[in-house]
Design a protein around this motif. Structure first.
Motif, PDB file in Angstrom:
ATOM      1  N   ARG A  30       4.032 -14.764   5.286  1.00  0.00           N
ATOM      2  CA  ARG A  30       3.582 -13.811   6.308  1.00  0.00           C
ATOM      3  C   ARG A  30       4.828 -13.053   6.737  1.00  0.00           C
ATOM      4  N   TYR A  31       4.771 -11.731   6.698  1.00  0.00           N
ATOM      5  CA  TYR A  31       5.963 -10.920   6.893  1.00  0.00           C
ATOM      6  C   TYR A  31       5.616  -9.534   7.418  1.00  0.00           C
ATOM      7  N   ILE A  32       6.650  -8.839   7.832  1.00  0.00           N
ATOM      8  CA  ILE A  32       6.552  -7.419   8.143  1.00  0.00           C
ATOM      9  C   ILE A  32       7.603  -6.724   7.307  1.00  0.00           C
ATOM     10  N   GLY A  33       7.176  -5.701   6.583  1.00  0.00           N
ATOM     11  CA  GLY A  33       8.122  -4.888   5.828  1.00  0.00           C
ATOM     12  C   GLY A  33       8.765  -3.875   6.758  1.00  0.00           C
ATOM     13  N   PRO A  34       9.600  -3.034   6.200  1.00  0.00           N
ATOM     14  CA  PRO A  34      10.287  -2.029   7.012  1.00  0.00           C
ATOM     15  C   PRO A  34       9.320  -1.000   7.576  1.00  0.00           C
ATOM     16  N   ILE A  35       9.741  -0.353   8.635  1.00  0.00           N
ATOM     17  CA  ILE A  35       8.908   0.690   9.237  1.00  0.00           C
ATOM     18  C   ILE A  35       9.568   2.040   9.034  1.00  0.00           C
ATOM     19  N   TYR A  36       8.761   3.077   9.081  1.00  0.00           N
ATOM     20  CA  TYR A  36       9.250   4.439   8.908  1.00  0.00           C
ATOM     21  C   TYR A  36       9.922   4.926  10.181  1.00  0.00           C
ATOM     22  N   THR A  37      11.072   5.583  10.028  1.00  0.00           N
ATOM     23  CA  THR A  37      11.717   6.256  11.153  1.00  0.00           C
ATOM     24  C   THR A  37      12.040   7.673  10.728  1.00  0.00           C
ATOM     25  N   SER A  38      12.351   8.519  11.657  1.00  0.00           N
ATOM     26  CA  SER A  38      12.593   9.928  11.359  1.00  0.00           C
ATOM     27  C   SER A  38      13.809  10.145  10.466  1.00  0.00           C
ATOM     28  N   MET A  67       9.158  -8.631  -5.235  1.00  0.00           N
ATOM     29  CA  MET A  67       9.046  -7.650  -4.163  1.00  0.00           C
ATOM     30  C   MET A  67       7.674  -7.787  -3.515  1.00  0.00           C
ATOM     31  N   ALA A  68       7.659  -8.162  -2.253  1.00  0.00           N
ATOM     32  CA  ALA A  68       6.401  -8.281  -1.518  1.00  0.00           C
ATOM     33  C   ALA A  68       5.766  -6.899  -1.403  1.00  0.00           C
ATOM     34  N   PRO A  69       4.438  -6.821  -1.363  1.00  0.00           N
ATOM     35  CA  PRO A  69       3.800  -5.528  -1.167  1.00  0.00           C
ATOM     36  C   PRO A  69       4.333  -4.865   0.105  1.00  0.00           C
ATOM     37  N   GLY A  70       4.557  -3.559   0.022  1.00  0.00           N
ATOM     38  CA  GLY A  70       5.112  -2.821   1.162  1.00  0.00           C
ATOM     39  C   GLY A  70       4.048  -2.096   1.950  1.00  0.00           C
ATOM     40  N   LEU A  71       4.400  -0.948   2.455  1.00  0.00           N
ATOM     41  CA  LEU A  71       3.504  -0.157   3.280  1.00  0.00           C
ATOM     42  C   LEU A  71       2.429   0.509   2.440  1.00  0.00           C
ATOM     43  N   ASN A  72       1.429   1.043   3.123  1.00  0.00           N
ATOM     44  CA  ASN A  72       0.379   1.721   2.382  1.00  0.00           C
ATOM     45  C   ASN A  72       0.870   3.073   1.865  1.00  0.00           C
ATOM     46  N   ASP A  73       0.028   3.769   1.088  1.00  0.00           N
ATOM     47  CA  ASP A  73       0.433   5.017   0.446  1.00  0.00           C
ATOM     48  C   ASP A  73       0.737   6.134   1.435  1.00  0.00           C
ATOM     49  N   ASP A  74       0.157   6.088   2.600  1.00  0.00           N
ATOM     50  CA  ASP A  74       0.363   7.142   3.592  1.00  0.00           C
ATOM     51  C   ASP A  74       1.581   6.796   4.433  1.00  0.00           C
ATOM     52  N   TRP A  75       2.711   6.609   3.775  1.00  0.00           N
ATOM     53  CA  TRP A  75       3.890   6.012   4.395  1.00  0.00           C
ATOM     54  C   TRP A  75       4.497   6.838   5.500  1.00  0.00           C
ATOM     55  N   LYS A  76       4.391   8.170   5.463  1.00  0.00           N
ATOM     56  CA  LYS A  76       5.005   8.982   6.525  1.00  0.00           C
ATOM     57  C   LYS A  76       4.172   8.951   7.803  1.00  0.00           C
ATOM     58  N   VAL A  77       2.866   8.780   7.657  1.00  0.00           N
ATOM     59  CA  VAL A  77       1.994   8.768   8.826  1.00  0.00           C
ATOM     60  C   VAL A  77       1.899   7.367   9.409  1.00  0.00           C
ATOM     61  N   SER A  78       1.832   6.392   8.535  1.00  0.00           N
ATOM     62  CA  SER A  78       1.614   5.024   8.977  1.00  0.00           C
ATOM     63  C   SER A  78       2.941   4.297   9.146  1.00  0.00           C
ATOM     64  N   ALA A  79       3.386   4.179  10.375  1.00  0.00           N
ATOM     65  CA  ALA A  79       4.566   3.356  10.668  1.00  0.00           C
ATOM     66  C   ALA A  79       4.060   1.937  10.853  1.00  0.00           C
ATOM     67  N   GLN A  80       3.487   1.405   9.798  1.00  0.00           N
ATOM     68  CA  GLN A  80       2.809   0.118   9.850  1.00  0.00           C
ATOM     69  C   GLN A  80       3.784  -0.975  10.253  1.00  0.00           C
ATOM     70  N   ARG A  81       3.455  -1.660  11.308  1.00  0.00           N
ATOM     71  CA  ARG A  81       4.312  -2.742  11.797  1.00  0.00           C
ATOM     72  C   ARG A  81       3.459  -3.982  12.015  1.00  0.00           C
ATOM     73  N   ASP A  82       2.387  -4.074  11.249  1.00  0.00           N
ATOM     74  CA  ASP A  82       1.497  -5.227  11.352  1.00  0.00           C
ATOM     75  C   ASP A  82       1.950  -6.316  10.394  1.00  0.00           C
ATOM     76  N   TRP A  83       1.675  -7.547  10.762  1.00  0.00           N
ATOM     77  CA  TRP A  83       1.978  -8.673   9.879  1.00  0.00           C
ATOM     78  C   TRP A  83       1.136  -8.545   8.626  1.00  0.00           C
ATOM     79  N   GLN A  84       1.763  -8.808   7.500  1.00  0.00           N
ATOM     80  CA  GLN A  84       1.076  -8.823   6.219  1.00  0.00           C
ATOM     81  C   GLN A  84       1.206 -10.232   5.651  1.00  0.00           C
ATOM     82  N   GLU A  85       0.262 -10.589   4.798  1.00  0.00           N
ATOM     83  CA  GLU A  85       0.294 -11.914   4.198  1.00  0.00           C
ATOM     84  C   GLU A  85       0.021 -11.779   2.711  1.00  0.00           C
TER      85      GLU A  85
END
Length: 124
Positions: A30-38, A67-85
């Motif tokens: 269970r992890y969080i990958g990196p988040i998008y910043t400006s 490499m664990a799965p990262g963010l979804n394809d809409d990476w610039k819009v989704s600053a996904q910071r949810d736990w992934q498993e």
């Protein structure tokens, strides 16, 4: 375990743990990958970088550079910071008694790790 800010190549984490019964196990993390910043220009800036898994001193086959799965394809819009498993794509053989798992970061890139869960593997 909870590990935050694990982002430099060569950094490693190690856990020692006991197992009652020897056998094959799957690992779910269970992890969080990196988040998008400006300041980030491309998806390469936010992808989860590879980690190498070693068990009892040997590199786990199939997890040499996982490499664990990262963010979804809409990476610039989704600053996904949810736990992934995710369940890792290789099983490991744990011996009865003390086992040592080491995970080494192979490249610069953040990952926050919340949990590692070992489950007896189902027979094929």
């Amino acid at each position: 375990p909870f590990v935050d800010g694990w982002d430099k190549a060569g950094q490693w984490l190690e856990w020692k743990f006991n197992v009652a019964a020897a056998g094959n196990y799957t690992i779910t993390q269970r992890y969080i990958g990196p988040i998008y910043t400006s300041q980030m220009e491309s998806p390469a800036d936010i992808t989860v970088k590879p980690r190498q898994y070693e068990l009892n001193g040997s590199v786990v086959r199939g997890l040499e550079a996982y490499m664990a799965p990262g963010l979804n394809d809409d990476w610039k819009v989704s600053a996904q910071r949810d736990w992934q498993e995710t369940t890792l794509p290789a099983t490991v053989h744990l011996k009865a008694g003390l086992n040592v798992l080491r995970i080494t970061s192979l490249a610069n890139g953040p990952l926050t790790l919340y949990e590692l869960r070992f489950t007896p593997a189902k027979n094929p």
